[in-house]
Scaffold this motif. Structure first.
Motif, PDB file in Angstrom:
ATOM      1  N   PHE A 172       0.863  -1.152   0.058  1.00  0.00           N
ATOM      2  CA  PHE A 172       0.142  -0.118  -0.221  1.00  0.00           C
ATOM      3  C   PHE A 172       0.960   1.046   0.022  1.00  0.00           C
ATOM      4  CE2 PHE A 172      -3.392   2.832   0.689  1.00  0.00           C
ATOM      5  CZ  PHE A 172      -3.194   3.465   1.822  1.00  0.00           C
ATOM      6  N   VAL A 173       0.619   2.223  -0.919  1.00  0.00           N
ATOM      7  CA  VAL A 173       1.259   3.380  -0.955  1.00  0.00           C
ATOM      8  C   VAL A 173       0.354   4.420  -0.644  1.00  0.00           C
ATOM      9  CG1 VAL A 173       2.344   4.986  -2.444  1.00  0.00           C
ATOM     10  CG2 VAL A 173       2.663   2.570  -2.898  1.00  0.00           C
ATOM     11  N   ALA A 174      -0.806   4.810  -0.926  1.00  0.00           N
ATOM     12  CA  ALA A 174      -1.570   5.810  -0.432  1.00  0.00           C
ATOM     13  C   ALA A 174      -2.989   5.643  -1.033  1.00  0.00           C
ATOM     14  CB  ALA A 174      -0.979   7.134  -0.986  1.00  0.00           C
ATOM     15  N   ALA A 175      -3.930   6.192  -0.488  1.00  0.00           N
ATOM     16  CA  ALA A 175      -5.241   6.309  -0.961  1.00  0.00           C
ATOM     17  C   ALA A 175      -6.090   7.718  -0.760  1.00  0.00           C
ATOM     18  CB  ALA A 175      -6.176   4.901  -0.385  1.00  0.00           C
ATOM     19  N   ILE A 176      -7.041   7.991  -1.489  1.00  0.00           N
ATOM     20  CA  ILE A 176      -7.904   8.832  -1.427  1.00  0.00           C
ATOM     21  C   ILE A 176      -9.348   8.360  -1.359  1.00  0.00           C
ATOM     22  CG2 ILE A 176      -7.640   9.731  -3.525  1.00  0.00           C
ATOM     23  CD1 ILE A 176      -7.799  12.540  -2.719  1.00  0.00           C
ATOM     24  N   LYS A 177     -10.203   9.275  -0.374  1.00  0.00           N
ATOM     25  CA  LYS A 177     -11.729   9.065  -0.486  1.00  0.00           C
ATOM     26  C   LYS A 177     -12.276   9.939  -1.434  1.00  0.00           C
ATOM     27  CE  LYS A 177     -13.137   5.934   3.238  1.00  0.00           C
ATOM     28  NZ  LYS A 177     -13.691   4.969   2.371  1.00  0.00           N
ATOM     29  N   TRP A 178     -12.916   9.737  -2.472  1.00  0.00           N
ATOM     30  CA  TRP A 178     -13.244  10.549  -3.454  1.00  0.00           C
ATOM     31  C   TRP A 178     -14.161  11.673  -2.887  1.00  0.00           C
ATOM     32  CZ3 TRP A 178     -11.321  11.597  -8.057  1.00  0.00           C
ATOM     33  CH2 TRP A 178     -11.636  12.282  -9.115  1.00  0.00           C
ATOM     34  N   ASN A 179     -15.133  11.304  -2.246  1.00  0.00           N
ATOM     35  CA  ASN A 179     -16.187  12.304  -1.662  1.00  0.00           C
ATOM     36  C   ASN A 179     -15.560  13.277  -0.629  1.00  0.00           C
ATOM     37  OD1 ASN A 179     -18.217  11.468  -3.485  1.00  0.00           O
ATOM     38  ND2 ASN A 179     -19.293  10.268  -2.089  1.00  0.00           N
ATOM     39  N   SER A 180     -14.878  12.775   0.268  1.00  0.00           N
ATOM     40  CA  SER A 180     -14.567  13.504   1.619  1.00  0.00           C
ATOM     41  C   SER A 180     -13.048  14.148   1.328  1.00  0.00           C
ATOM     42  CB  SER A 180     -14.508  12.656   3.131  1.00  0.00           C
ATOM     43  OG  SER A 180     -13.489  11.913   2.708  1.00  0.00           O
ATOM     44  N   GLY A 181     -12.385  13.523   0.488  1.00  0.00           N
ATOM     45  CA  GLY A 181     -11.021  14.013   0.219  1.00  0.00           C
ATOM     46  C   GLY A 181      -9.939  13.471   1.202  1.00  0.00           C
ATOM     47  N   HIS A 182     -10.434  12.941   1.942  1.00  0.00           N
ATOM     48  CA  HIS A 182      -9.314  12.229   3.031  1.00  0.00           C
ATOM     49  C   HIS A 182      -8.376  11.255   2.554  1.00  0.00           C
ATOM     50  CE1 HIS A 182     -12.843  12.497   6.503  1.00  0.00           C
ATOM     51  NE2 HIS A 182     -12.242  13.618   6.379  1.00  0.00           N
ATOM     52  N   THR A 183      -7.424  11.636   3.102  1.00  0.00           N
ATOM     53  CA  THR A 183      -6.153  10.891   2.300  1.00  0.00           C
ATOM     54  C   THR A 183      -5.404  10.045   3.628  1.00  0.00           C
ATOM     55  OG1 THR A 183      -4.650  12.810   2.882  1.00  0.00           O
ATOM     56  CG2 THR A 183      -5.600  12.634   0.659  1.00  0.00           C
ATOM     57  N   TYR A 184      -4.768   8.879   2.998  1.00  0.00           N
ATOM     58  CA  TYR A 184      -3.987   7.877   3.699  1.00  0.00           C
ATOM     59  C   TYR A 184      -2.781   7.668   3.118  1.00  0.00           C
ATOM     60  CZ  TYR A 184      -8.925   7.623   5.234  1.00  0.00           C
ATOM     61  OH  TYR A 184     -10.307   8.108   5.563  1.00  0.00           O
ATOM     62  N   TYR A 185      -1.846   7.280   3.789  1.00  0.00           N
ATOM     63  CA  TYR A 185      -0.334   6.992   3.281  1.00  0.00           C
ATOM     64  C   TYR A 185       0.109   5.951   3.987  1.00  0.00           C
ATOM     65  CZ  TYR A 185      -0.830  11.406   1.414  1.00  0.00           C
ATOM     66  OH  TYR A 185      -1.230  12.680   0.440  1.00  0.00           O
ATOM     67  N   GLY A 186       0.849   5.007   3.283  1.00  0.00           N
ATOM     68  CA  GLY A 186       1.503   3.834   3.675  1.00  0.00           C
ATOM     69  C   GLY A 186       3.103   4.347   4.546  1.00  0.00           C
ATOM     70  N   ASP A 187       3.432   3.757   5.359  1.00  0.00           N
ATOM     71  CA  ASP A 187       4.741   4.257   6.152  1.00  0.00           C
ATOM     72  C   ASP A 187       5.986   4.692   5.274  1.00  0.00           C
ATOM     73  OD1 ASP A 187       3.959   2.273   9.102  1.00  0.00           O
ATOM     74  OD2 ASP A 187       3.130   4.188   8.541  1.00  0.00           O
ATOM     75  N   SER A 188       6.074   3.910   4.302  1.00  0.00           N
ATOM     76  CA  SER A 188       7.239   3.739   3.391  1.00  0.00           C
ATOM     77  C   SER A 188       7.160   5.221   2.604  1.00  0.00           C
ATOM     78  CB  SER A 188       7.412   2.546   2.345  1.00  0.00           C
ATOM     79  OG  SER A 188       6.213   2.700   1.499  1.00  0.00           O
ATOM     80  N   VAL A 189       6.001   5.971   2.395  1.00  0.00           N
ATOM     81  CA  VAL A 189       6.237   6.968   1.743  1.00  0.00           C
ATOM     82  C   VAL A 189       5.679   8.210   2.496  1.00  0.00           C
ATOM     83  CG1 VAL A 189       5.738   5.603  -0.553  1.00  0.00           C
ATOM     84  CG2 VAL A 189       3.894   6.669   0.651  1.00  0.00           C
ATOM     85  N   LYS A 190       5.193   8.043   3.524  1.00  0.00           N
ATOM     86  CA  LYS A 190       4.547   9.132   4.388  1.00  0.00           C
ATOM     87  C   LYS A 190       5.485  10.393   4.751  1.00  0.00           C
ATOM     88  CE  LYS A 190       1.813   7.727   7.498  1.00  0.00           C
ATOM     89  NZ  LYS A 190       1.593   6.894   8.779  1.00  0.00           N
ATOM     90  N   GLY A 191       5.112  11.420   4.384  1.00  0.00           N
ATOM     91  CA  GLY A 191       5.842  12.723   4.570  1.00  0.00           C
ATOM     92  C   GLY A 191       6.788  13.223   3.097  1.00  0.00           C
ATOM     93  N   ARG A 192       6.668  12.178   2.108  1.00  0.00           N
ATOM     94  CA  ARG A 192       7.309  12.544   1.108  1.00  0.00           C
ATOM     95  C   ARG A 192       6.621  12.271  -0.178  1.00  0.00           C
ATOM     96  NH1 ARG A 192      10.369   8.468  -1.534  1.00  0.00           N
ATOM     97  NH2 ARG A 192      10.034   6.467  -0.558  1.00  0.00           N
ATOM     98  N   SER A 193       4.944  11.935   0.026  1.00  0.00           N
ATOM     99  CA  SER A 193       4.292  11.832  -1.092  1.00  0.00           C
ATOM    100  C   SER A 193       2.870  12.420  -0.743  1.00  0.00           C
ATOM    101  CB  SER A 193       4.073  10.441  -1.321  1.00  0.00           C
ATOM    102  OG  SER A 193       4.990   9.600  -1.619  1.00  0.00           O
ATOM    103  N   THR A 194       2.165  12.760  -1.997  1.00  0.00           N
ATOM    104  CA  THR A 194       0.739  13.586  -1.913  1.00  0.00           C
ATOM    105  C   THR A 194      -0.021  12.768  -2.747  1.00  0.00           C
ATOM    106  OG1 THR A 194       2.017  15.545  -1.258  1.00  0.00           O
ATOM    107  CG2 THR A 194      -0.462  15.607  -2.014  1.00  0.00           C
ATOM    108  N   ILE A 195      -1.208  12.486  -2.400  1.00  0.00           N
ATOM    109  CA  ILE A 195      -2.229  11.979  -3.161  1.00  0.00           C
ATOM    110  C   ILE A 195      -3.157  13.026  -3.469  1.00  0.00           C
ATOM    111  CG2 ILE A 195      -3.411  10.881  -1.480  1.00  0.00           C
ATOM    112  CD1 ILE A 195      -4.198   8.369  -3.515  1.00  0.00           C
TER     113      ILE A 195
END
Length: 125
Positions: A46-69
């Motif tokens: 898992f890298v990242a995910a976004i809930k389309w309606n709310s815009g809430h985002t989630y990140y995997g530990d390996s990319v957190k802080g250097r990635s944006t979805i």
């Protein structure tokens, strides 16, 4: 929904890359859209995910802080921006989507029904 990834390629350590996931067939309106990656001989991660309606985002530990979805609703496209690339980021990156995902399974690739074909990202040192 059909998913098409683009934006992969060759990069050097420290570079940035922006991957795109475009949907066709229907909109992402009620979906969760995720990015996963798989390196040779390894499980899908898992890298990242976004809930389309709310815009809430989630990140995997390996990319957190250097990635944006992020989502562009006008284009029905989700982007994954990854900065400070490292050789260990080398993998095939997949976009996935599901309309009935619950928060506890957001990092589980088995919870997603729709997948793209993947795009290769190769990072050299």
């Amino acid at each position: 929904v059909q998913l098409v990834e683009s934006g992969g390629g060759l990069a050097q350590a420290g570079d940035s890359v922006r991957l795109s996931c475009a949907a066709s067939g229907r909109t992402f309106r009620t979906y969760t859209v995720g990015w996963f990656r798989q390196a040779p001989g390894k499980e899908r991660e898992f890298v990242a995910a976004i809930k389309w309606n709310s815009g809430h985002t989630y990140y995997g530990d390996s990319v957190k802080g250097r990635s944006t979805i992020a989502a562009d609703k006008a284009k029905n496209t989700v982007y994954l921006q990854m900065n400070s690339l490292e050789p260990k980021d080398t993998a095939v990156y997949y976009c996935a989507a599901d309309s009935h995902l619950i928060i506890t399974t957001i990092s589980d690739p088995g919870a997603y029904d729709h997948w793209g074909q993947g795009t290769q990202v190769t990072v050299s040192s």
